[in-house]
Design a protein around this motif. Structure first.
Motif, PDB file in Angstrom:
ATOM      1  N   ASP A 124       0.835  -1.196   0.000  1.00  0.00           N
ATOM      2  CA  ASP A 124       0.000   0.000   0.000  1.00  0.00           C
ATOM      3  C   ASP A 124       0.877   1.257   0.000  1.00  0.00           C
ATOM      4  O   ASP A 124       0.643   2.211  -0.752  1.00  0.00           O
ATOM      5  CB  ASP A 124      -0.910  -0.027   1.241  1.00  0.00           C
ATOM      6  CG  ASP A 124      -1.948   1.081   1.225  1.00  0.00           C
ATOM      7  OD1 ASP A 124      -2.397   1.458   0.132  1.00  0.00           O
ATOM      8  OD2 ASP A 124      -2.304   1.564   2.315  1.00  0.00           O
ATOM      9  N   ARG A 127       2.701   1.822  -3.393  1.00  0.00           N
ATOM     10  CA  ARG A 127       1.828   2.420  -4.416  1.00  0.00           C
ATOM     11  C   ARG A 127       1.841   3.948  -4.303  1.00  0.00           C
ATOM     12  O   ARG A 127       1.895   4.663  -5.309  1.00  0.00           O
ATOM     13  CB  ARG A 127       0.393   1.922  -4.247  1.00  0.00           C
ATOM     14  CG  ARG A 127       0.190   0.498  -4.666  1.00  0.00           C
ATOM     15  CD  ARG A 127      -1.285   0.160  -4.823  1.00  0.00           C
ATOM     16  NE  ARG A 127      -1.399  -1.249  -5.168  1.00  0.00           N
ATOM     17  CZ  ARG A 127      -1.728  -2.211  -4.317  1.00  0.00           C
ATOM     18  NH1 ARG A 127      -2.018  -1.913  -3.068  1.00  0.00           N
ATOM     19  NH2 ARG A 127      -1.780  -3.454  -4.711  1.00  0.00           N
ATOM     20  N   LYS A 131       3.505   6.170  -6.988  1.00  0.00           N
ATOM     21  CA  LYS A 131       2.333   6.493  -7.803  1.00  0.00           C
ATOM     22  C   LYS A 131       2.142   5.462  -8.926  1.00  0.00           C
ATOM     23  O   LYS A 131       1.861   5.776 -10.077  1.00  0.00           O
ATOM     24  CB  LYS A 131       2.437   7.911  -8.403  1.00  0.00           C
ATOM     25  CG  LYS A 131       2.720   9.005  -7.396  1.00  0.00           C
ATOM     26  CD  LYS A 131       1.696   9.028  -6.265  1.00  0.00           C
ATOM     27  CE  LYS A 131       2.018  10.096  -5.218  1.00  0.00           C
ATOM     28  NZ  LYS A 131       1.168   9.971  -4.008  1.00  0.00           N
ATOM     29  N   LYS A 132       2.330   4.214  -8.540  1.00  0.00           N
ATOM     30  CA  LYS A 132       2.185   3.090  -9.468  1.00  0.00           C
ATOM     31  C   LYS A 132       1.316   2.024  -8.809  1.00  0.00           C
ATOM     32  O   LYS A 132       1.299   1.895  -7.583  1.00  0.00           O
ATOM     33  CB  LYS A 132       3.554   2.475  -9.792  1.00  0.00           C
ATOM     34  CG  LYS A 132       4.488   3.396 -10.543  1.00  0.00           C
ATOM     35  CD  LYS A 132       4.294   3.333 -12.043  1.00  0.00           C
ATOM     36  CE  LYS A 132       4.792   2.033 -12.620  1.00  0.00           C
ATOM     37  NZ  LYS A 132       4.640   1.963 -14.086  1.00  0.00           N
ATOM     38  N   ASN A 133       0.629   1.247  -9.640  1.00  0.00           N
ATOM     39  CA  ASN A 133      -0.215   0.186  -9.103  1.00  0.00           C
ATOM     40  C   ASN A 133       0.619  -1.064  -8.824  1.00  0.00           C
ATOM     41  O   ASN A 133       0.672  -1.997  -9.622  1.00  0.00           O
ATOM     42  CB  ASN A 133      -1.361  -0.138 -10.065  1.00  0.00           C
ATOM     43  CG  ASN A 133      -2.308  -1.159  -9.482  1.00  0.00           C
ATOM     44  OD1 ASN A 133      -2.471  -1.234  -8.261  1.00  0.00           O
ATOM     45  ND2 ASN A 133      -2.921  -1.957 -10.329  1.00  0.00           N
ATOM     46  N   THR A 149      -7.094  -8.223  -5.897  1.00  0.00           N
ATOM     47  CA  THR A 149      -7.361  -7.390  -4.715  1.00  0.00           C
ATOM     48  C   THR A 149      -6.627  -8.022  -3.540  1.00  0.00           C
ATOM     49  O   THR A 149      -6.366  -9.222  -3.541  1.00  0.00           O
ATOM     50  CB  THR A 149      -8.861  -7.287  -4.388  1.00  0.00           C
ATOM     51  OG1 THR A 149      -9.362  -8.582  -4.012  1.00  0.00           O
ATOM     52  CG2 THR A 149      -9.657  -6.760  -5.576  1.00  0.00           C
ATOM     53  N   GLU A 160     -15.106  -4.501  -6.806  1.00  0.00           N
ATOM     54  CA  GLU A 160     -13.826  -4.188  -7.453  1.00  0.00           C
ATOM     55  C   GLU A 160     -13.619  -4.967  -8.755  1.00  0.00           C
ATOM     56  O   GLU A 160     -12.656  -4.725  -9.478  1.00  0.00           O
ATOM     57  CB  GLU A 160     -12.668  -4.497  -6.496  1.00  0.00           C
ATOM     58  CG  GLU A 160     -12.584  -3.567  -5.312  1.00  0.00           C
ATOM     59  CD  GLU A 160     -12.337  -2.122  -5.727  1.00  0.00           C
ATOM     60  OE1 GLU A 160     -11.466  -1.894  -6.584  1.00  0.00           O
ATOM     61  OE2 GLU A 160     -13.034  -1.238  -5.199  1.00  0.00           O
ATOM     62  N   LYS A 165     -10.477  -2.161 -15.173  1.00  0.00           N
ATOM     63  CA  LYS A 165      -9.459  -2.237 -14.117  1.00  0.00           C
ATOM     64  C   LYS A 165      -8.734  -3.585 -14.145  1.00  0.00           C
ATOM     65  O   LYS A 165      -7.501  -3.647 -14.009  1.00  0.00           O
ATOM     66  CB  LYS A 165     -10.120  -2.007 -12.759  1.00  0.00           C
ATOM     67  CG  LYS A 165      -9.145  -1.931 -11.596  1.00  0.00           C
ATOM     68  CD  LYS A 165      -9.875  -1.607 -10.300  1.00  0.00           C
ATOM     69  CE  LYS A 165      -8.893  -1.560  -9.128  1.00  0.00           C
ATOM     70  NZ  LYS A 165      -9.579  -1.254  -7.846  1.00  0.00           N
ATOM     71  N   PHE A 169      -4.775  -4.559 -14.898  1.00  0.00           N
ATOM     72  CA  PHE A 169      -4.022  -5.395 -13.959  1.00  0.00           C
ATOM     73  C   PHE A 169      -3.342  -6.549 -14.709  1.00  0.00           C
ATOM     74  O   PHE A 169      -2.154  -6.820 -14.496  1.00  0.00           O
ATOM     75  CB  PHE A 169      -4.963  -5.951 -12.886  1.00  0.00           C
ATOM     76  CG  PHE A 169      -4.306  -6.925 -11.946  1.00  0.00           C
ATOM     77  CD1 PHE A 169      -3.734  -6.481 -10.762  1.00  0.00           C
ATOM     78  CD2 PHE A 169      -4.256  -8.287 -12.240  1.00  0.00           C
ATOM     79  CE1 PHE A 169      -3.114  -7.383  -9.894  1.00  0.00           C
ATOM     80  CE2 PHE A 169      -3.640  -9.187 -11.377  1.00  0.00           C
ATOM     81  CZ  PHE A 169      -3.068  -8.721 -10.208  1.00  0.00           C
ATOM     82  N   ASP A 172      -0.450  -5.216 -16.821  1.00  0.00           N
ATOM     83  CA  ASP A 172       0.675  -4.815 -15.956  1.00  0.00           C
ATOM     84  C   ASP A 172       1.379  -6.037 -15.383  1.00  0.00           C
ATOM     85  O   ASP A 172       2.613  -6.075 -15.290  1.00  0.00           O
ATOM     86  CB  ASP A 172       0.179  -3.924 -14.812  1.00  0.00           C
ATOM     87  CG  ASP A 172      -0.187  -2.527 -15.260  1.00  0.00           C
ATOM     88  OD1 ASP A 172       0.213  -2.132 -16.379  1.00  0.00           O
ATOM     89  OD2 ASP A 172      -0.871  -1.826 -14.501  1.00  0.00           O
ATOM     90  N   ASN A 271       5.532  -4.350 -10.976  1.00  0.00           N
ATOM     91  CA  ASN A 271       5.050  -3.108 -11.580  1.00  0.00           C
ATOM     92  C   ASN A 271       5.574  -1.865 -10.859  1.00  0.00           C
ATOM     93  O   ASN A 271       4.891  -0.850 -10.775  1.00  0.00           O
ATOM     94  CB  ASN A 271       3.513  -3.083 -11.632  1.00  0.00           C
ATOM     95  CG  ASN A 271       2.984  -2.137 -12.705  1.00  0.00           C
ATOM     96  OD1 ASN A 271       3.569  -2.034 -13.775  1.00  0.00           O
ATOM     97  ND2 ASN A 271       1.890  -1.454 -12.422  1.00  0.00           N
TER      98      ASN A 271
END
Length: 319
Positions: A124, A127, A131-133, A149, A160, A165, A169, A172, A271
């Motif tokens: 968390d 991220r 600023k990346k997932n 998730t 979700e 999205k 994912f 990536d 990622n």
């Protein structure tokens, strides 16, 4: 002779088993890399005395401010802040290239909360830092599971499941893998029992199916397939054919993974612009600092090996 990579080791929660792992594994770890431990000599000495073991002469430390009483097996805001400060500075060193990879020892989420830290855990925080997932993938050489998730309540997971999205994912995730084998196939688990049974048990699988189709179209090859019935994926005959899996939520992927490969598995953050790995277990407060406790170092050593191998590959690719 190839130079060993320098790896940052964040010390984790000092009230847990983290110092014992770092101290006991040091002689093995230094064969793999040049480790720098983000702590300070006062705190590591306190831990070593409680454990009745010696601090190795070549235990290199990068100073983290903190001098407080270690409270074995206790959720404490001081240990929470200390573990976060260790982690944050280790990230900075790795981002700047002072260290070539980051290995994190476990933190306690409640201790971070008590210390006023807004993040639920390492991934968390990463991220937000980059600023990346960041993608959480856990496993070992036999099998890796990526989590769509992670640390959210189970009741929020269905909301979700969104085609756009999930497509991002999947793309990536694939682009982050070391191997881009064109024959690679990756099962994507359904959300519901029996993958929804054609809508009888839920319709989220329609969104999963669309995301898989769109991701494969973008890649111009059939990499992902499914949604696969979740209760067959981890059976011996199925899993022997696939190294990578995508699970829709935390326990769907990690409960069977840990039943199969708990002691040897690791946590990898994908990622991101840095290499980060971690152990696949927590702070083990129940056995921390106890006499004759049996701590398995395999996950930690595997995490260091993985980080060292990936960082070496990056160095070679840049030459």
């Amino acid at each position: 002779m190839q130079k060993k990579p320098t790896i940052a080791i964040s010390i984790g929660d000092i009230n847990g088993i983290c110092p014992q792992i770092a101290l006991n594994a040091h002689n093995k770890i230094k064969e793999i890399c040049s480790p720098i431990y983000f702590t300070n000599y006062e705190m590591i000495d306190k831990a070593a005395k409680l454990l009745n073991i010696d601090v190795p002469y070549d235990f290199e430390v990068e100073y983290i401010k903190g001098d407080f009483k270690i409270r074995p097996g206790t959720i404490d805001k001081k240990s929470g802040k200390y573990s976060f400060d260790s982690f944050k500075k280790a990230v900075i060193f790795t981002k700047k290239g002072i260290t070539e990879a980051l290995v994190t020892l476990p933190i306690h989420k409640k201790a971070w909360e008590k210390a006023g830290i807004k993040y639920k855990g390492h991934t968390d925080a990463l991220r937000d830092f980059f600023k990346k997932n960041a993608i959480m993938m856990l496993g070992c050489e036999k099998m890796f599971v990526a989590l769509y998730t992670e640390h959210i309540p189970l009741k929020k997971v269905p909301k979700e499941i969104k085609t756009k999205k999930l497509k991002k994912f999947l793309l990536d995730f694939y682009s982050s893998l070391v191997t881009h084998n064109t024959s690679l196939q990756i099962p994507v688990l359904g959300l519901n029992p029996h993958a929804g049974d054609d809508g009888v048990l839920g319709n989220e699988e329609e969104k999963i199916k669309k995301a898989i189709k769109k991701a494969n179209e973008k890649l111009k090859k059939e990499i992902f397939f499914g949604p696969v019935v979740p209760d067959i994926v981890f059976t011996p005959n199925f899993r022997k054919n696939y190294k990578y899996l995508v699970a829709m939520y935390h326990d769907q992927g990690l409960s069977p993974l840990k039943a199969l490969y708990f002691e040897e598995s690791i946590n990898v953050s994908l990622n991101l612009p840095i290499v980060r790995t971690s152990v696949d277990h927590g702070t083990a407060y129940d056995i921390a600092y106890k006499k004759d406790n049996k701590i398995n170092l395999e996950s930690y050593i595997n995490a260091v090996k993985f980080a060292a191998n990936i960082s070496q590959k990056r160095i070679v690719d840049e030459l």
